[in-house]
Design an enzyme around this catalytic site. Structure first.
Site, mmCIF file in Angstrom:
data_model
loop_
_atom_site.group_PDB
_atom_site.id
_atom_site.type_symbol
_atom_site.label_atom_id
_atom_site.label_comp_id
_atom_site.label_asym_id
_atom_site.label_seq_id
_atom_site.Cartn_x
_atom_site.Cartn_y
_atom_site.Cartn_z
ATOM 1 N N CYS A 88 0.867 -1.181 0.000
ATOM 2 C CA CYS A 88 0.000 0.000 0.000
ATOM 3 C C CYS A 88 0.902 1.230 0.000
ATOM 4 O O CYS A 88 1.722 1.392 0.918
ATOM 5 C CB CYS A 88 -0.869 -0.025 1.256
ATOM 6 S SG CYS A 88 -1.870 1.458 1.493
ATOM 7 N N CYS A 202 -0.756 3.814 -6.300
ATOM 8 C CA CYS A 202 -1.692 3.216 -5.345
ATOM 9 C C CYS A 202 -1.863 1.789 -5.841
ATOM 10 O O CYS A 202 -2.070 1.571 -7.042
ATOM 11 C CB CYS A 202 -3.026 3.959 -5.372
ATOM 12 S SG CYS A 202 -4.339 3.107 -4.449
HETATM 13 N N1 DGL Z 1 -4.040 0.691 -1.829
HETATM 14 C C1 DGL Z 1 -3.691 1.869 -1.129
HETATM 15 C C2 DGL Z 1 -2.459 2.520 -1.722
HETATM 16 O O1 DGL Z 1 -1.649 1.857 -2.336
HETATM 17 C C3 DGL Z 1 -4.689 2.912 -0.757
HETATM 18 C C4 DGL Z 1 -6.158 2.808 -0.871
HETATM 19 C C5 DGL Z 1 -6.895 3.568 0.234
HETATM 20 O O2 DGL Z 1 -7.101 2.935 1.274
HETATM 21 O O3 DGL Z 1 -7.196 4.758 0.066
HETATM 22 O O4 DGL Z 1 -2.229 3.686 -1.550
#
Ligand code: DGL
Length: 277
Positions: A88, A202
């Site tokens: 993430c 993301c």
């Molecule tokens: N998947 C997450 C990232 O790589 C973020 C998604 C979220 O919870 O806003 O930033």
């Protein structure tokens, strides 16, 4: 413990059944899991989605750091992973350093792939799609200064793309206007029409790369960090033995019908079992 030595990690003894633990706020980390599995098909995996905290992108730095450190502390105590991958960008750009400070397990983070994007852009104009929390991080400023100082980096925070990726994996249809809005937001920034490379900063966004590619039109390359992360995980676990003594599984921090809807997407990633943590 600060700054683990990579040599110490590569040679330390681990239980063959000790899993890799991949952590995200939702299903975004599956884009990283796919790459990790391709390099390490024999690795037992626990995938953790903090869906009770989703979306991280609209939270404050303090909220994200507290959630991520608290959860990873409990998870590592309970499951004794050989390595944690924070799959993430939002959690990594905010909490990686503090999590490394308190956990003794090797941690691999996910940070915006600005370096590879800078290497391939021909126009010198790079778009960066991330969460609102990620795009304001000093971590991103530092990557830009180090690797793209002679380029133009245009950032856009796109929370609705996170929802779109989650909806897609739940099997729901998503209005293509969502993707068109994200593309238009970057294109409408000064120099935006010259963007030829987009960083998917993301982990949810590679899951909707086809849709974004259609929205941006031809001549735009998409870059994300998942290949590099998978290579890093493989490097840090080289020479270790692996034994899978139970099926891989996913943990969510909140239950509900959403988990049934995500079942097919999770199963397609080798996660047949789902539980609440
Ligand atoms: N998947 C997450 C990232 O790589 C973020 C998604 C979220 O919870 O806003 O930033």
């Amino acid at each position: 413990m600060t700054g683990q030595s990579t040599d110490a990690i590569a040679t330390r003894t681990v239980e063959p059944t000790a899993p890799l633990l991949l952590f995200d706020s939702g299903v975004g980390g599956l884009s990283v899991l796919g790459k990790v599995r391709a390099l390490l098909p024999q690795a037992p995996v626990i995938y953790v989605a903090d869906n009770a905290g989703l979306p991280y992108g609209s939270k404050t730095e303090a909220q994200i750091a507290a959630r991520v450190s608290g959860l990873l502390g409990r998870l590592t105590e309970r499951f004794r992973p050989r390595l944690v991958c924070i799959a993430c960008n939002t959690a990594s750009t905010i909490a990686l350093a503090s999590v490394r400070e308190v956990l003794e397990v090797p941690i691999v983070g996910t940070v915006p792939a600005i370096k590879p994007a800078a290497a391939i852009t021909r126009t010198g104009v790079i778009g960066l799609l991330g969460t609102a929390a990620t795009i304001r991080q000093g971590y991103v400023d530092r990557l830009e200064a180090e690797f793209a100082a002679d380029k133009r980096l245009l950032r856009h925070g796109a929370p609705e793309l996170v929802s779109a990726a989650e909806a897609k994996l739940r099997g729901e249809s998503v209005d293509p206007a969502v993707y068109a809005r994200a593309a238009a937001a970057l294109r409408n920034l000064p120099d935006g029409e010259r963007i030829d490379t987009v960083v998917l900063a993301c982990t949810h966004f590679p899951l909707i790369e086809d849709e974004l590619r259609a929205a941006f039109g031809p001549g735009v390359a998409f870059v994300d960090g998942s290949d590099g992360i998978a290579r890093r995980v493989a490097y840090l676990t080289q020479g270790q033995d692996w034994r899978r003594d139970q099926p891989d599984f996913a943990l969510f921090t909140r239950g509900g019908s959403e988990l049934d809807q995500l079942g097919p997407a999770l199963a397609a990633n080798g996660l047949e079992h789902v539980a609440i943590f």
